[in-house]
Design a protein around this motif. Sequence first.
Motif, mmCIF file in Angstrom:
data_model
loop_
_atom_site.group_PDB
_atom_site.id
_atom_site.type_symbol
_atom_site.label_atom_id
_atom_site.label_comp_id
_atom_site.label_asym_id
_atom_site.label_seq_id
_atom_site.Cartn_x
_atom_site.Cartn_y
_atom_site.Cartn_z
ATOM 1 N N CYS A 12 0.113 11.397 6.404
ATOM 2 C CA CYS A 12 -1.260 11.521 6.928
ATOM 3 C C CYS A 12 -2.283 11.405 5.806
ATOM 4 C CB CYS A 12 -1.447 12.858 7.637
ATOM 5 S SG CYS A 12 -0.361 13.065 9.032
ATOM 6 N N ARG A 13 -2.018 12.075 4.668
ATOM 7 C CA ARG A 13 -3.055 12.039 3.627
ATOM 8 C C ARG A 13 -3.178 10.649 3.008
ATOM 9 N NH1 ARG A 13 1.076 15.729 0.870
ATOM 10 N NH2 ARG A 13 1.797 14.548 -0.915
ATOM 11 N N THR A 14 -2.063 9.892 3.012
ATOM 12 C CA THR A 14 -2.154 8.526 2.480
ATOM 13 C C THR A 14 -3.075 7.665 3.357
ATOM 14 O OG1 THR A 14 0.094 8.822 1.655
ATOM 15 C CG2 THR A 14 -0.762 6.595 1.617
ATOM 16 N N VAL A 15 -3.040 7.905 4.680
ATOM 17 C CA VAL A 15 -3.955 7.172 5.584
ATOM 18 C C VAL A 15 -5.399 7.438 5.163
ATOM 19 C CG1 VAL A 15 -4.793 6.969 7.967
ATOM 20 C CG2 VAL A 15 -2.361 7.329 7.532
ATOM 21 N N ASN A 45 -9.000 7.380 -6.367
ATOM 22 C CA ASN A 45 -9.687 8.035 -5.249
ATOM 23 C C ASN A 45 -8.686 8.465 -4.190
ATOM 24 O OD1 ASN A 45 -11.980 8.816 -3.590
ATOM 25 N ND2 ASN A 45 -11.420 7.071 -2.313
ATOM 26 N N MET A 46 -8.395 9.733 -4.155
ATOM 27 C CA MET A 46 -7.432 10.226 -3.169
ATOM 28 C C MET A 46 -8.025 11.425 -2.463
ATOM 29 S SD MET A 46 -3.784 9.706 -4.822
ATOM 30 C CE MET A 46 -3.347 8.177 -5.582
ATOM 31 N N ASP A 47 -8.886 11.150 -1.501
ATOM 32 C CA ASP A 47 -9.548 12.246 -0.797
ATOM 33 C C ASP A 47 -8.557 13.059 0.024
ATOM 34 O OD1 ASP A 47 -11.747 11.132 -1.901
ATOM 35 O OD2 ASP A 47 -12.457 10.160 -0.074
ATOM 36 N N GLY A 48 -7.627 12.341 0.666
ATOM 37 C CA GLY A 48 -6.630 13.034 1.479
ATOM 38 C C GLY A 48 -5.782 13.951 0.609
ATOM 39 N N THR A 49 -5.391 13.435 -0.543
ATOM 40 C CA THR A 49 -4.552 14.216 -1.461
ATOM 41 C C THR A 49 -5.296 15.451 -1.969
ATOM 42 O OG1 THR A 49 -3.411 12.205 -2.109
ATOM 43 C CG2 THR A 49 -3.242 14.067 -3.620
ATOM 44 N N SER A 50 -6.568 15.286 -2.324
ATOM 45 C CA SER A 50 -7.288 16.443 -2.883
ATOM 46 C C SER A 50 -7.558 17.487 -1.797
ATOM 47 C CB SER A 50 -8.581 15.996 -3.553
ATOM 48 O OG SER A 50 -9.315 15.214 -2.684
ATOM 49 N N SER A 92 -3.193 11.692 -9.725
ATOM 50 C CA SER A 92 -1.985 11.490 -8.915
ATOM 51 C C SER A 92 -1.670 10.003 -8.798
ATOM 52 C CB SER A 92 -2.188 12.033 -7.490
ATOM 53 O OG SER A 92 -2.483 13.391 -7.515
ATOM 54 N N ALA A 93 -0.388 9.672 -8.921
ATOM 55 C CA ALA A 93 0.009 8.278 -8.727
ATOM 56 C C ALA A 93 -0.056 7.969 -7.234
ATOM 57 C CB ALA A 93 1.422 8.090 -9.238
ATOM 58 N N ALA A 94 -0.235 6.670 -6.917
ATOM 59 C CA ALA A 94 -0.384 6.312 -5.501
ATOM 60 C C ALA A 94 0.971 6.065 -4.857
ATOM 61 C CB ALA A 94 -1.275 5.083 -5.393
ATOM 62 N N VAL A 95 1.879 7.005 -5.046
ATOM 63 C CA VAL A 95 3.236 6.847 -4.512
ATOM 64 C C VAL A 95 3.602 8.087 -3.697
ATOM 65 C CG1 VAL A 95 3.992 5.387 -6.422
ATOM 66 C CG2 VAL A 95 4.237 7.859 -6.603
ATOM 67 N N PRO A 96 4.662 7.985 -2.871
ATOM 68 C CA PRO A 96 4.991 9.136 -2.036
ATOM 69 C C PRO A 96 5.152 10.421 -2.842
ATOM 70 C CG PRO A 96 6.319 7.258 -1.405
ATOM 71 C CD PRO A 96 5.533 6.841 -2.606
ATOM 72 N N SER A 138 3.690 5.906 3.027
ATOM 73 C CA SER A 138 3.244 7.044 2.198
ATOM 74 C C SER A 138 2.840 6.596 0.808
ATOM 75 C CB SER A 138 4.365 8.066 2.010
ATOM 76 O OG SER A 138 4.440 8.900 3.084
ATOM 77 N N SER A 139 2.371 5.383 0.678
ATOM 78 C CA SER A 139 1.982 4.933 -0.665
ATOM 79 C C SER A 139 0.748 4.049 -0.600
ATOM 80 C CB SER A 139 3.153 4.175 -1.307
ATOM 81 O OG SER A 139 2.696 3.482 -2.442
ATOM 82 N N SER A 140 -0.360 4.515 -1.212
ATOM 83 C CA SER A 140 -1.550 3.659 -1.196
ATOM 84 C C SER A 140 -1.355 2.446 -2.087
ATOM 85 C CB SER A 140 -2.836 4.371 -1.610
ATOM 86 O OG SER A 140 -2.691 5.699 -1.872
#
Length: 441
Positions: A402-405, A317-322, A360-364, A282-284
Amino acid sequence: MKKLALHWKIIIGMVLGILFGFLMNSIEGGRLFVGNWIAPLGKIFINLLKLIAVPLILASLIKGVSDLKDISKIRTMGLRTISIYMATTLIAIIIGLGIVNTVKPGEGMPESTIEKIKARYANDAGVKDKLMKASMQKEAGPLQPLVDIFPSNIFKSFADASMLQVIFFALFVGICLLLIEEEKAKPLIAFFDSLNEVVMKMVDLIMLFAPYAVFALLANVIIAFDDTEILIKLVYYALCVVVGLTIMVGVYLLLIRVYAKKSPLWFLKQISPAQLLAFSTSSSAATLPVTMERVEEHLGVDKEVSGFVLPVGATVNMDGTSLYQGIAAVFIMQVIWPEGLTFTNQMVIIFTALLASIGSAAVPSAGMVMLVIVLESVGFPAELLPIGLALIFAVDRPLDMCRTVINVTGDATVSTLVAKSLGKLHEPKPKAWDDNYTPVK
Ligand code: ASP
């Protein structure tokens, strides 16, 4: 296990970890056993990946930039990267909003369910922690994120693993190496070249441990689920997010096919270990070293592109997160604040979810903290915020996985596209993972 491809080994580790987690959940003392004896293995693995992230960014970016020979290329690469990142994020948010407004998963949720969720999670320490972090984030001025890119003490940036600061420093060093006499630049370039090789080898060695680490990570995720009844109630909402994320993968694969002229299946196969790790950790940010290794050695993207595009992507760039933030914000409003669901507010969500995913930070779980800011931007009543977060809290971890993927897949896609546009995409020369621990003669 020797002849199996790495991604299969990781998948087997994941499945066994999930089964083991369920088994331990049903045995008395099982959770404690996993917490004390299994979970630390996953933690060690994540620590090792984080350990090499800073040296890897530093070495590959300095080496990459000093290879460019032409400073104007850096500007072109920077502009293209940021524009494509913004474009894919916008597409993701629009897909998310399209789905949640069509399916309306929050409409008609029974009052009793809302009450139950409220009672279980509104005062939960996890929800409170997200709200506190969000208020800290808000207190900073509007230009603070820009100021934060420029470090005053690079050792502090290394220690905090502040990606954007490390990227800035590496670019700065790389550019200056191009500006000084070649003779003087040579030793430092050779040093970073060698450091880069060493860190890449470290990634290979750490990855040999990945199948066991994902076992530990997933067993630990499973033992944290205690309320399956609430999970089932949120299934429509969760499905909306998963369907949206799947459509986003389709968008990436289309871009890979049409623009990079590569087979989508080939692309997925090459980056699958990074995707599986993104899912498990869960962490990019933790996945970054593996993403870099896959993209450089298995997709054939040159170092100067991957060394810049991927670390920047992991941070902004966090497309899943947005996509998730768009769906979650509207879902929460459908359940407890339907009067706020105006067209203007949905436009505001597009804009703030774009900024929030950058912040958003790239952490869980970071996406959930920034969700608070998205909700506040549309005037969501402050007293309803704990209930809003409580509504989605139970399913946040699986959705985070899932969104991290998608976040990681998006970064890999964009680096391939940017490399293609700059003529820096080559036939990859992958080494087999198993070969990597035999010393090179
Ligand atoms: N866990 C995500 C990542 O690291 C961020 C989030 O959506 O919470 O990419």
